[in-house]
Scaffold this active site. Sequence first.
Site, PDB file in Angstrom:
ATOM      1  N   PRO A 109       0.817  -1.231   0.000  1.00  0.00           N
ATOM      2  CA  PRO A 109       0.000   0.000   0.000  1.00  0.00           C
ATOM      3  C   PRO A 109       0.845   1.272   0.000  1.00  0.00           C
ATOM      4  CG  PRO A 109      -0.569  -1.480   1.821  1.00  0.00           C
ATOM      5  CD  PRO A 109       0.751  -1.907   1.290  1.00  0.00           C
ATOM      6  N   VAL A 110       0.134   2.376  -0.138  1.00  0.00           N
ATOM      7  CA  VAL A 110       0.741   3.705  -0.062  1.00  0.00           C
ATOM      8  C   VAL A 110      -0.004   4.496   1.007  1.00  0.00           C
ATOM      9  CG1 VAL A 110       1.170   5.862  -1.294  1.00  0.00           C
ATOM     10  CG2 VAL A 110       1.357   3.677  -2.512  1.00  0.00           C
TER      11      VAL A 110
END
Lengths: 64, 64, 64, 64, 64, 64
Positions: free
Chosen positions: A2-3
């Site tokens: 994820p970011v």
Amino acid sequence: MPVVTVQLWEGRTLEQKRALVKAITEAMVEHADAKPDCLHVILQEIPRENWARAGVLGVDRKDA
Amino acid sequence: MPVVTVQLWEGRTLEQKRALVKAITEAMVEHADAKPDCLHVILQEIPRENWARAGVLGVDRKDA
Amino acid sequence: MPVVTVQLWEGRTLEQKRALVKAITEAMVEHADAKPDCLHVILQEIPRENWARAGVLGVDRKDA
Amino acid sequence: MPVVTVQLWEGRTLEQKRALVKAITEAMVEHADAKPDCLHVILQEIPRENWARAGVLGVDRKDA
Amino acid sequence: MPVVTVQLWEGRTLEQKRALVKAITEAMVEHADAKPDCLHVILQEIPRENWARAGVLGVDRKDA
Amino acid sequence: MPVVTVQLWEGRTLEQKRALVKAITEAMVEHADAKPDCLHVILQEIPRENWARAGVLGVDRKDA
């Protein structure tokens, strides 16, 4: 993979940033099944004259 | 009419930025049926002390 | 190692998305010195009733 | 008072989301001097056909 | 309780920023049923060499 | 030429969205010297189970 983007006041020390990105990454791995390898944490430091709450800029708030 | 936001290390030259936004815009027109007129590409340059991968800040990585 | 976020109308085909993320990634590698390994491209598909230009929603525009 | 935006694969359970936002909020309070009151954590769930790494969509990856 | 992020050219005065965040907050309260208390408005000022329209950077445009 | 991204609860009516994007666009033109032509307003509707304040998801809050 994820970011995570964190928008926060400017002014954290390098030591605080180190601890913060480590803790967020661990939270993602533990609670969201994320693999850490390509997990990004990005800190966007915002000056107080560019952030408002309840319609009032941070530079004009007493409690900000 | 899309908006493309690129978060990347700071330090690209003006020439690199010129070529990059042109290439991304062309990719959007060619592959996503986008009209170029109001297509925005925004570069957000992030300092190395504000970006972590795998829980480690860019300033602390050897391979970053 | 950058992150590219594309906000665009919903409705691209899987084939268009494949070609688009490939072309944007190549643009980043060629023009921005990016390593592809942890380079993310994220497509955010926006419905026409949630996007306005010049103050008018996409659902209400003739040219959108 | 910060805002944390997490872009991640869709598919976390409600229980995972509960634990994740709690852990991220605690990390912000402990390491970034954040007050929890107006601290937002926003989860953006991205389908696998809208997220690419190294130029390849999640739906086309074996390791994603 | 929403979060509004404004990406705009750098160069607004403090007075303009004050008026802008106030007006946006009022619009959110009036038209989107938002409570103002934890409503954030964040201004991200973008330099002209980091923003392109139609594939051309702001520094290279005559009309930007 | 700016881009305004609004993250808010899902559930506004089309009529509310129409009024909201119009009012925000007018605020940008009046207070930020923005030209309306390529001014984008994007609404990102977030489900209550994907948004936390003070570490608690919207689905679990009484006042959300």
